[in-house]
Design a protein around this motif. Structure first.
Motif, PDB file in Angstrom:
ATOM      1  N   ILE A   1      41.535  44.833  38.085  1.00  0.00           N
ATOM      2  CA  ILE A   1      40.945  43.666  38.739  1.00  0.00           C
ATOM      3  C   ILE A   1      41.548  43.546  40.133  1.00  0.00           C
ATOM      4  O   ILE A   1      42.764  43.391  40.277  1.00  0.00           O
ATOM      5  CB  ILE A   1      41.226  42.382  37.941  1.00  0.00           C
ATOM      6  CG1 ILE A   1      40.795  42.524  36.476  1.00  0.00           C
ATOM      7  CG2 ILE A   1      40.535  41.180  38.595  1.00  0.00           C
ATOM      8  CD1 ILE A   1      41.308  41.404  35.579  1.00  0.00           C
ATOM      9  N   ALA A   2      40.718  43.651  41.156  1.00  0.00           N
ATOM     10  CA  ALA A   2      41.154  43.513  42.551  1.00  0.00           C
ATOM     11  C   ALA A   2      42.372  44.376  42.869  1.00  0.00           C
ATOM     12  O   ALA A   2      43.393  43.887  43.335  1.00  0.00           O
ATOM     13  CB  ALA A   2      41.455  42.042  42.859  1.00  0.00           C
ATOM     14  N   PRO A   3      42.269  45.687  42.625  1.00  0.00           N
ATOM     15  CA  PRO A   3      43.430  46.546  42.871  1.00  0.00           C
ATOM     16  C   PRO A   3      43.665  46.788  44.354  1.00  0.00           C
ATOM     17  O   PRO A   3      42.754  46.675  45.182  1.00  0.00           O
ATOM     18  CB  PRO A   3      43.030  47.854  42.178  1.00  0.00           C
ATOM     19  CG  PRO A   3      41.526  47.889  42.318  1.00  0.00           C
ATOM     20  CD  PRO A   3      41.103  46.450  42.144  1.00  0.00           C
TER      21      PRO A   3
ATOM     22  N   VAL B   1      36.997  45.843  38.896  1.00  0.00           N
ATOM     23  CA  VAL B   1      36.296  44.566  38.952  1.00  0.00           C
ATOM     24  C   VAL B   1      36.798  43.828  40.184  1.00  0.00           C
ATOM     25  O   VAL B   1      38.014  43.601  40.311  1.00  0.00           O
ATOM     26  CB  VAL B   1      36.549  43.722  37.687  1.00  0.00           C
ATOM     27  CG1 VAL B   1      35.834  42.378  37.789  1.00  0.00           C
ATOM     28  CG2 VAL B   1      36.118  44.470  36.430  1.00  0.00           C
ATOM     29  N   GLN B   2      35.910  43.479  41.079  1.00  0.00           N
ATOM     30  CA  GLN B   2      36.330  42.829  42.318  1.00  0.00           C
ATOM     31  C   GLN B   2      35.365  41.721  42.679  1.00  0.00           C
ATOM     32  O   GLN B   2      34.145  41.862  42.544  1.00  0.00           O
ATOM     33  CB  GLN B   2      36.400  43.852  43.460  1.00  0.00           C
ATOM     34  CG  GLN B   2      36.955  43.279  44.763  1.00  0.00           C
ATOM     35  CD  GLN B   2      37.437  44.360  45.707  1.00  0.00           C
ATOM     36  OE1 GLN B   2      37.763  45.458  45.284  1.00  0.00           O
ATOM     37  NE2 GLN B   2      37.473  44.060  47.000  1.00  0.00           N
TER      38      GLN B   2
ATOM     39  N   THR C   1      32.308  46.902  39.096  1.00  0.00           N
ATOM     40  CA  THR C   1      31.597  45.637  38.906  1.00  0.00           C
ATOM     41  C   THR C   1      32.004  44.686  40.015  1.00  0.00           C
ATOM     42  O   THR C   1      33.178  44.332  40.131  1.00  0.00           O
ATOM     43  CB  THR C   1      31.924  45.005  37.545  1.00  0.00           C
ATOM     44  OG1 THR C   1      31.571  45.901  36.500  1.00  0.00           O
ATOM     45  CG2 THR C   1      31.173  43.693  37.369  1.00  0.00           C
ATOM     46  N   MET C   2      31.043  44.282  40.849  1.00  0.00           N
ATOM     47  CA  MET C   2      31.281  43.264  41.859  1.00  0.00           C
ATOM     48  C   MET C   2      30.848  41.920  41.290  1.00  0.00           C
ATOM     49  O   MET C   2      29.731  41.792  40.774  1.00  0.00           O
ATOM     50  CB  MET C   2      30.504  43.568  43.134  1.00  0.00           C
ATOM     51  CG  MET C   2      30.960  44.818  43.860  1.00  0.00           C
ATOM     52  SD  MET C   2      32.661  44.695  44.507  1.00  0.00           S
ATOM     53  CE  MET C   2      32.441  43.486  45.818  1.00  0.00           C
ATOM     54  N   ILE C   3      31.731  40.940  41.382  1.00  0.00           N
ATOM     55  CA  ILE C   3      31.459  39.624  40.809  1.00  0.00           C
ATOM     56  C   ILE C   3      30.993  38.682  41.915  1.00  0.00           C
ATOM     57  O   ILE C   3      31.761  38.339  42.825  1.00  0.00           O
ATOM     58  CB  ILE C   3      32.710  39.054  40.104  1.00  0.00           C
ATOM     59  CG1 ILE C   3      33.231  40.042  39.050  1.00  0.00           C
ATOM     60  CG2 ILE C   3      32.388  37.700  39.495  1.00  0.00           C
ATOM     61  CD1 ILE C   3      32.281  40.312  37.917  1.00  0.00           C
TER      62      ILE C   3
END
Length: 273
Positions: free
Chosen positions: A133-135, A205-206, A232-234
């Motif tokens: 997540i948001a690396p 996931v970002q 996956t873009m949120i």
């Protein structure tokens, strides 16, 4: 660990690390090991571990790194290689202490970077996949600007009092992270070399409005990884989509986890739908 559904502290080297474990023990099911962000802790994950456990049937283990949450203090200033140390020295000991057998690493921000360093630096056949997540793989201008801005918020606003709920020594937690990222030498920090050695599927996931990183982080992963990269873009979310758009984010992560486990013949223990 004798008791799995529990919370407490485990001894890792000279540190006592706060932890929480949920669901089946490692000998009974795969385990998700969750690695928190640069200002996070075991508690700051909120109900995310519980929801992932319910959606996947896997066991879930969360812990606070030294200097965070209720864990032992960390020596300051932090080394600019602190994420490498956490990945290559501390995390292997944590996995050994909990009897980890197989599963995935789920990391947010600094925790995602630690997960990538570990999986690229240690060829651990027990790791089935990474959910990041948001690396961060490199330092971007937007990262430095936002981290400089949050320092002013911490010192002049109410962020310190909000974070104090989650950390026994909130100043140590904040400045240990903030000072490292704002050190001019940290601009050269780059872990992209580890990505080429990851041999398991990766999910990124970002949030589309992430204030600490751009799509360049995703591009680096797609350029460097030889393994599949699921992105996956949120929509509408920033740096913490698991808090800002929890339902869609957790659906995405649990879906990825369940596909990986099914691919290894271990399948989800519950219907993720």
């Amino acid at each position: 660990m004798r008791n799995w559904n529990a919370s407490g502290r485990i001894s890792i080297g000279a540190s006592e690390l706060e932890y929480r474990s949920i669901g089946p023990a490692p000998e009974a099911a795969p385990t998700l090991v969750m690695l928190h962000e640069g200002l996070g802790s075991a508690g700051l994950w909120g109900d995310v571990p519980d929801r992932l456990q319910a959606k996947t049937g896997a066991g879930v283990f969360v812990y606070s790194r030294a200097g965070y949450g209720g864990s032992s203090p960390a020596a300051l200033p932090r080394s600019l290689e602190y994420m490498h140390r956490e990945a290559l020295d501390v995390l292997p000991k944590v996995l050994g202490a909990i009897g980890f057998r197989r599963g995935l690493l789920v990391g947010h921000s600094d925790g995602a970077s630690i997960a990538a360093i570990y999986t690229g630096g240690v060829q651990d056949h027990r790791i089935r996949g990474l959910s990041l997540i948001a690396p961060h793989f490199v330092v971007e201008d937007i990262s430095v600007r936002s981290i400089a801005a949050i320092k002013a918020t911490y010192e002049q606003g109410d962020l310190r009092s909000k974070l104090a709920r989650w950390h026994s020594d909130v100043d140590s937690a904040f400045y240990g992270w903030n000072d490292a990222w704002l050190d001019p030498k940290f601009r050269d920090w780059d872990i992209s070399e580890y990505l080429g050695y990851i041999r398991v599927p990766v999910q990124i996931v970002q949030g589309e409005h992430d204030q600490y990183g751009t799509a360049r982080q995703i591009e680096i992963a797609e350029e460097e990884c030889y393994c599949p990269v699921d992105v996956t873009m949120i929509a509408g979310a920033g740096h913490a989509p698991h808090r800002e758009a929890a339902d869609v984010t957790l659906e995405s992560i649990s879906g990825f986890v369940n596909r990986i486990l099914t691919g290894h013949g271990e399948g989800a223990l519950v219907d993720a739908a």
